[in-house]
Design a protein around this motif. Structure first.
Motif, short mmCIF file in Angstrom:
data_model
loop_
_atom_site.label_atom_id
_atom_site.label_comp_id
_atom_site.label_asym_id
_atom_site.label_seq_id
_atom_site.Cartn_x
_atom_site.Cartn_y
_atom_site.Cartn_z
N HIS A 382 0.84 -1.19 0.00
CA HIS A 382 0.00 0.00 0.00
C HIS A 382 0.88 1.24 0.00
N VAL A 383 0.60 2.16 -0.91
CA VAL A 383 1.35 3.41 -1.01
C VAL A 383 0.36 4.55 -1.14
N ASP A 384 0.48 5.54 -0.29
CA ASP A 384 -0.35 6.74 -0.41
C ASP A 384 0.22 7.61 -1.52
N VAL A 385 -0.62 7.95 -2.48
CA VAL A 385 -0.13 8.68 -3.66
C VAL A 385 -0.93 9.96 -3.88
N ASP A 386 -0.34 10.84 -4.64
CA ASP A 386 -0.99 12.03 -5.16
C ASP A 386 -0.93 11.97 -6.69
N THR A 387 -1.94 12.47 -7.33
CA THR A 387 -1.94 12.56 -8.80
C THR A 387 -2.19 14.00 -9.20
N PHE A 388 -1.54 14.42 -10.24
CA PHE A 388 -1.78 15.76 -10.80
C PHE A 388 -1.47 15.74 -12.29
N SER A 389 -1.98 16.71 -13.00
CA SER A 389 -1.80 16.77 -14.45
C SER A 389 -1.29 18.13 -14.87
N TRP A 390 -0.81 18.20 -16.10
CA TRP A 390 -0.24 19.43 -16.65
C TRP A 390 -0.41 19.39 -18.16
N ASP A 391 -0.77 20.54 -18.75
CA ASP A 391 -0.96 20.65 -20.20
C ASP A 391 0.08 21.61 -20.77
N LEU A 392 0.75 21.15 -21.83
CA LEU A 392 1.76 21.97 -22.51
C LEU A 392 1.31 22.22 -23.94
N PRO A 393 0.96 23.46 -24.31
CA PRO A 393 0.53 23.75 -25.69
C PRO A 393 1.68 23.58 -26.68
N ILE A 394 1.38 23.04 -27.85
CA ILE A 394 2.34 22.94 -28.94
C ILE A 394 1.63 23.35 -30.23
N LYS A 395 2.42 23.61 -31.27
CA LYS A 395 1.87 23.94 -32.58
C LYS A 395 2.10 22.77 -33.52
N VAL A 396 1.08 22.42 -34.30
CA VAL A 396 1.18 21.36 -35.29
C VAL A 396 0.86 21.94 -36.66
N LEU A 397 1.79 21.79 -37.60
CA LEU A 397 1.68 22.34 -38.95
C LEU A 397 1.49 21.21 -39.96
N PRO A 398 1.14 21.55 -41.21
CA PRO A 398 1.02 20.51 -42.25
C PRO A 398 2.38 19.93 -42.63
N THR A 399 2.37 19.01 -43.58
CA THR A 399 3.59 18.44 -44.11
C THR A 399 3.47 18.35 -45.62
N ASN A 400 4.42 17.69 -46.26
CA ASN A 400 4.38 17.51 -47.70
C ASN A 400 3.09 16.75 -48.09
N PRO A 401 2.25 17.31 -48.97
CA PRO A 401 1.01 16.61 -49.34
C PRO A 401 1.25 15.21 -49.89
N ALA A 402 2.35 15.02 -50.60
CA ALA A 402 2.64 13.68 -51.14
C ALA A 402 2.86 12.68 -50.02
N LEU A 403 3.45 13.11 -48.92
CA LEU A 403 3.66 12.24 -47.77
C LEU A 403 2.34 11.92 -47.08
N ALA A 404 1.49 12.94 -46.93
CA ALA A 404 0.19 12.72 -46.29
C ALA A 404 -0.72 11.84 -47.14
N ALA A 405 -0.47 11.79 -48.46
CA ALA A 405 -1.32 10.99 -49.34
C ALA A 405 -1.16 9.49 -49.09
N TYR A 406 -0.03 9.07 -48.49
CA TYR A 406 0.20 7.65 -48.24
C TYR A 406 -0.82 7.06 -47.27
N VAL A 407 -1.34 7.88 -46.37
CA VAL A 407 -2.29 7.37 -45.38
C VAL A 407 -3.69 7.94 -45.59
N SER A 408 -3.91 8.57 -46.73
CA SER A 408 -5.21 9.19 -46.98
C SER A 408 -6.28 8.12 -47.18
N GLN A 409 -7.47 8.41 -46.68
CA GLN A 409 -8.60 7.51 -46.89
C GLN A 409 -9.15 7.63 -48.30
#
Length: 418
Positions: A382-409
């Motif tokens: 048995h261990v008494d614990v604490d939990t907490f969370s943290w959010d770190l914003p990031i930026k996500v940009l596009p990539t080469n369309p030809a690369l994204a086409a490999y997984v396109s539906q």
């Protein structure tokens, strides 16, 4: 022959009135195959040139010796974007009781006919031909090209809204309803392509000594937008500037966290490191999740629905008791939508951290230097614990369309029989 670029393409009468009096109604066995194919793939950046080859074929019939020529009155193509909003999450302004009178006619080209939602963006229709006659076994191919509108949203299928792009080809036989062939494709948006500091890079680009000054200047201005976009993406996401964070809770310092950059392309790996040896509070376990936040802007929120929808796209979980340091690597899937904002919603990205720490010191197992017997160490019951969370914003940009086409539906190809 006068051809007008107008949504009501039934005005392309030409000789149709005379043809109609002589035209024999086609039997069920008669048809024309229409195949549309985007040679470069089904993913494009806004502002990029979309090219599609459209082939019309009168197949040779092996079941009948009375094969005859087939006639199409006209065909046209255009790009449009369909918008659909969740009624439980989004409150759109009332459109009134306006109805499109032409919508009841099946001889008027309406690319979005039968589609969900509303058409929020479309390009002018381009006529591919008028009066096309195909002999048995004959086929003809037409090339359609159009710039993907730069003022539109990216392709997105969220919980509150959806933006779907399609290329629609309309075809019509004489005195027959219009048939529509739709080819869905994906659109990525890269902001900043028109910013002055980026366009100035062309002025210092090496010139071709075999071109005169005027021609060389024109070629530089008309350079590939895709190459410019990829250069911009590489320059933006290659900058490394390590960011250090002290992870603490109410009892003290838990660890030091380091991430090497905050701007990424879809398809990249996000790498971060933890140093627990500098912490005062024992950390038993941590997890890192890559999440997107879809937020409905305040004036379009449907109460009491929550304005924020969070979606996880990957998770790393690790036990770290008595661990001096640790790292994680989270890939950004190629099929997700980079961050963007419209009047209705905003899509952001973040790293979501969760830590489990012990309230009491946890002694590490000790092994004597000259000990020859095997020692088995078991954790506490048995261990008494604490939990907490943290959010770190990031930026996500596009990539080469030809690369994204490999997984396109999408396949970038579709067909229909008329």
């Amino acid at each position: 022959m006068l051809m007008e670029t107008h949504p009501n393409l039934s005005v392309c009468k030409l000789k149709h009135e005379k043809l109609a009096s002589r035209e024999v109604v086609a039997s069920n066995s008669k048809m024309i195959e229409v195949v549309a194919s985007m040679a470069r793939g089904p993913v494009f950046l806004t502002g990029e040139l979309l090219e599609c080859l459209i082939t019309f074929t009168n197949p040779m019939s092996h079941l009948s010796t009375s094969a005859s020529s087939e006639m199409l009155a006209w065909a046209s193509a255009q790009i449009h974007c369909q918008f659909h909003a969740s009624e439980s999450r989004v409150a759109l302004p009332s459109q009134g009781n306006k109805q499109d009178v032409q919508a009841e006619s099946d001889t008027v080209l309406i690319p979005s006919r039968g589609e969900r939602g509303q058409c929020i963006l479309d390009t002018p229709p381009k006529i591919l031909f008028c009066d096309l006659r195909l002999d048995p076994g004959e086929s003809k191919t037409y090339s359609y090209s159009e710039v993907v509108p730069s003022d539109g949203p990216p392709s997105f299928r969220g919980q509150a809204v959806k933006y779907v792009y399609k290329l629609t080809i309309g075809c019509q036989r004489v005195n027959s309803p219009i048939k529509l062939l739709r080819v869905p494709f994906r659109v990525l948006v890269l902001h900043g392509m028109s910013e002055p500091h980026f366009l100035q890079d062309e002025e210092v680009a090496p010139s071709n000594p075999f071109l005169d000054e005027e021609e060389g200047s024109s070629n530089r201005r008309d350079g590939s937008l895709l190459e410019k976009a990829l250069d911009m993406l590489m320059a933006t996401t290659s900058r490394r500037s390590p960011h250090l964070f002290n992870i603490t809770n109410s009892r003290g310092k838990v660890a030091k966290f380091c991430i090497f950059k905050s701007v990424y392309r879809i398809g990249e790996d996000i790498i971060g490191t933890f140093t627990f040896s500098e912490g005062e509070i024992p950390c038993l376990q941590y997890s890192v999740s890559l999440q997107s936040e879809e937020e409905v802007n305040s004036m379009y929120q449907r109460k009491p629905a929550p304005p924020l929808s969070v979606t996880s796209h990957g998770r790393h979980l690790e036990s770290c008791l008595h661990t001096a340091s640790s790292h994680f690597s989270l890939p950004i899937p190629l099929n997700v939508t980079p961050g963007f904002s419209t009047d209705i919603i905003t899509l952001r990205w973040r790293l979501h951290f969760e830590f489990v720490t012990s309230r009491e010191p946890v002694e590490s197992p000790t092994v004597l230097q000259n000990q020859s017997e095997v020692t088995i160490w078991t954790g506490a019951d048995h261990v008494d614990v604490d939990t907490f969370s943290w959010d770190l914003p990031i930026k996500v940009l596009p990539t080469n369309p030809a690369l994204a086409a490999y997984v396109s539906q999408f396949t970038g190809t579709n067909s229909i029989n008329i």
